[in-house]
Scaffold this motif. Structure first.
Motif, PDB file in Angstrom:
ATOM      1  N   CYS A 140       0.738  -1.239   0.010  1.00 20.33           N
ATOM      2  CA  CYS A 140       0.080  -0.134   0.008  1.00 20.33           C
ATOM      3  C   CYS A 140       0.779   1.582  -0.147  1.00 20.33           C
ATOM      4  N   ASN A 141       0.636   2.240  -0.949  1.00 23.91           N
ATOM      5  CA  ASN A 141       1.101   3.395  -0.780  1.00 23.91           C
ATOM      6  C   ASN A 141       0.125   4.678  -0.658  1.00 23.91           C
ATOM      7  N   PRO A 169       6.342   2.357  -0.323  1.00 22.99           N
ATOM      8  CA  PRO A 169       5.172   1.406  -0.027  1.00 22.99           C
ATOM      9  C   PRO A 169       5.208   0.831   1.390  1.00 22.99           C
ATOM     10  N   TYR A 170       4.101   0.503   1.922  1.00 25.02           N
ATOM     11  CA  TYR A 170       3.974  -0.082   3.195  1.00 25.02           C
ATOM     12  C   TYR A 170       3.458  -1.379   3.260  1.00 25.02           C
ATOM     13  N   ARG A 224      -7.941   0.794  -3.988  1.00 28.94           N
ATOM     14  CA  ARG A 224      -7.636   1.965  -3.155  1.00 28.94           C
ATOM     15  C   ARG A 224      -8.584   2.216  -2.170  1.00 28.94           C
ATOM     16  N   ILE A 225      -8.248   2.772  -0.923  1.00 29.44           N
ATOM     17  CA  ILE A 225      -9.087   3.492   0.086  1.00 29.44           C
ATOM     18  C   ILE A 225      -8.918   4.829  -0.126  1.00 29.44           C
ATOM     19  N   VAL A 226     -10.056   5.808  -0.357  1.00 26.15           N
ATOM     20  CA  VAL A 226     -10.102   7.076  -0.623  1.00 26.15           C
ATOM     21  C   VAL A 226     -10.754   7.878   0.687  1.00 26.15           C
ATOM     22  N   LEU A 227     -10.058   8.652   1.279  1.00 22.76           N
ATOM     23  CA  LEU A 227     -10.218   9.105   2.748  1.00 22.76           C
ATOM     24  C   LEU A 227     -10.431  10.779   2.815  1.00 22.76           C
ATOM     25  N   LEU A 238      -5.116   5.599  -0.318  1.00 18.11           N
ATOM     26  CA  LEU A 238      -4.299   4.599   0.172  1.00 18.11           C
ATOM     27  C   LEU A 238      -4.403   3.771  -1.065  1.00 18.11           C
ATOM     28  N   GLN A 239      -3.445   3.489  -1.942  1.00 22.52           N
ATOM     29  CA  GLN A 239      -3.444   2.580  -3.037  1.00 22.52           C
ATOM     30  C   GLN A 239      -2.951   1.265  -2.572  1.00 22.52           C
ATOM     31  N   LEU A 240      -3.588   0.218  -3.112  1.00 22.12           N
ATOM     32  CA  LEU A 240      -3.532  -1.253  -2.689  1.00 22.12           C
ATOM     33  C   LEU A 240      -2.972  -1.930  -4.031  1.00 22.12           C
ATOM     34  N   ALA A 241      -2.033  -2.642  -3.951  1.00 19.80           N
ATOM     35  CA  ALA A 241      -1.700  -3.531  -5.167  1.00 19.80           C
ATOM     36  C   ALA A 241      -1.091  -4.831  -4.517  1.00 19.80           C
ATOM     37  N   ARG A 242      -1.174  -5.921  -5.555  1.00 21.41           N
ATOM     38  CA  ARG A 242      -0.511  -7.262  -5.125  1.00 21.41           C
ATOM     39  C   ARG A 242      -0.246  -8.069  -6.479  1.00 21.41           C
TER      40      ARG A 242
END
Length: 224
Positions: free
Chosen positions: A108-109, A124-125, A205-208, A220-224
């Motif tokens: 996640c970025n 990235p986290y 992604r999670i948009v806050l 918060l972008q999510l990738a895998r």
């Protein structure tokens, strides 16, 4: 097939009314006593959500515009390119099967848009989505600023309700956060409210919108 979250697992919200200094206010005869009980609304599946968090989600499109306007007016080319990459991709319809497919580890970025600066892009986290009982839990596990909470179905939307906190502290659950939030408090626990958007087979992604500190919009972008 599991439910995203039962209504009893989520939370309520509110604010505290304070009197003017030196002024004594008496309740009218027969009136119910005032309390610090939080005010809340409910998602379509019955999950309680803090009223101000519901307002932040309802104003998401307006927040998008404000944040992007600042970024485009003030940001350099590299920052603008990263912001566009974070927001690119049409959200897809997510059924229960697609939700189940999100379980697992993610890279996640975090991209922060507007506010103190036009944009800030973090490295990235590690994040995870997992099932705990009836709940679908999301957690950002690395970095100094963390978040942990649950995902809820709200009609066609997938809503994230969680707690933003600093590494090393023990965060309360979203439902245990105080009704009044002080961004200047040394003990920084903030409500996180956002929308999970799936944009591809291995991307989301999670948009806050309107986080309590620093920015206008967090992605918060999510990738895998």
């Amino acid at each position: 097939m599991y439910r995203v979250l039962t209504a009893g697992c989520a939370l309520a919200l509110g604010f505290t009314l304070s009197g003017f200094a030196g002024l004594s206010v008496e309740a009218a005869p027969g009136a119910a006593p005032q309390s610090d009980a939080p005010k809340f609304e409910t998602l379509r599946d019955g999950t309680p959500i803090r009223a101000d968090d519901a307002e932040r989600l309802d104003a998401l499109d307006l927040t998008y515009g404000e944040a992007l306007r600042q970024a485009l007016n003030e940001g350099n080319d590299e920052t603008i390119f990263a912001i566009v990459a974070a927001l690119r991709g049409r959200p897809q319809t997510v059924d229960d099967g697609a939700l189940a497919g999100l379980v697992g580890e993610w890279k996640c970025n975090m991209t922060k848009i507007g506010g103190v600066t036009p944009g800030v892009i973090y490295p990235p986290y590690r994040c995870e989505i997992r099932v705990e009982g009836d709940a679908l839990v999301f957690e950002k596990q690395t970095g100094s600023q963390l978040t942990r909470g649950t995902l809820h179905r709200d009609g066609d939307r997938i809503v994230y309700l969680g707690t933003d906190y600093i590494r090393g502290s023990t965060p309360p659950a979203y439902e245990d956060l105080p009704s009044r939030i002080d961004p200047k408090s040394l003990e920084q626990f903030f409500p996180d409210a956002g929308l999970l958007e799936v944009t591809g087979p291995r991307q989301a992604r999670i948009v806050l919108p309107k986080p309590y500190v620093e920015s206008e919009l967090n992605v918060l972008q999510l990738a895998r």
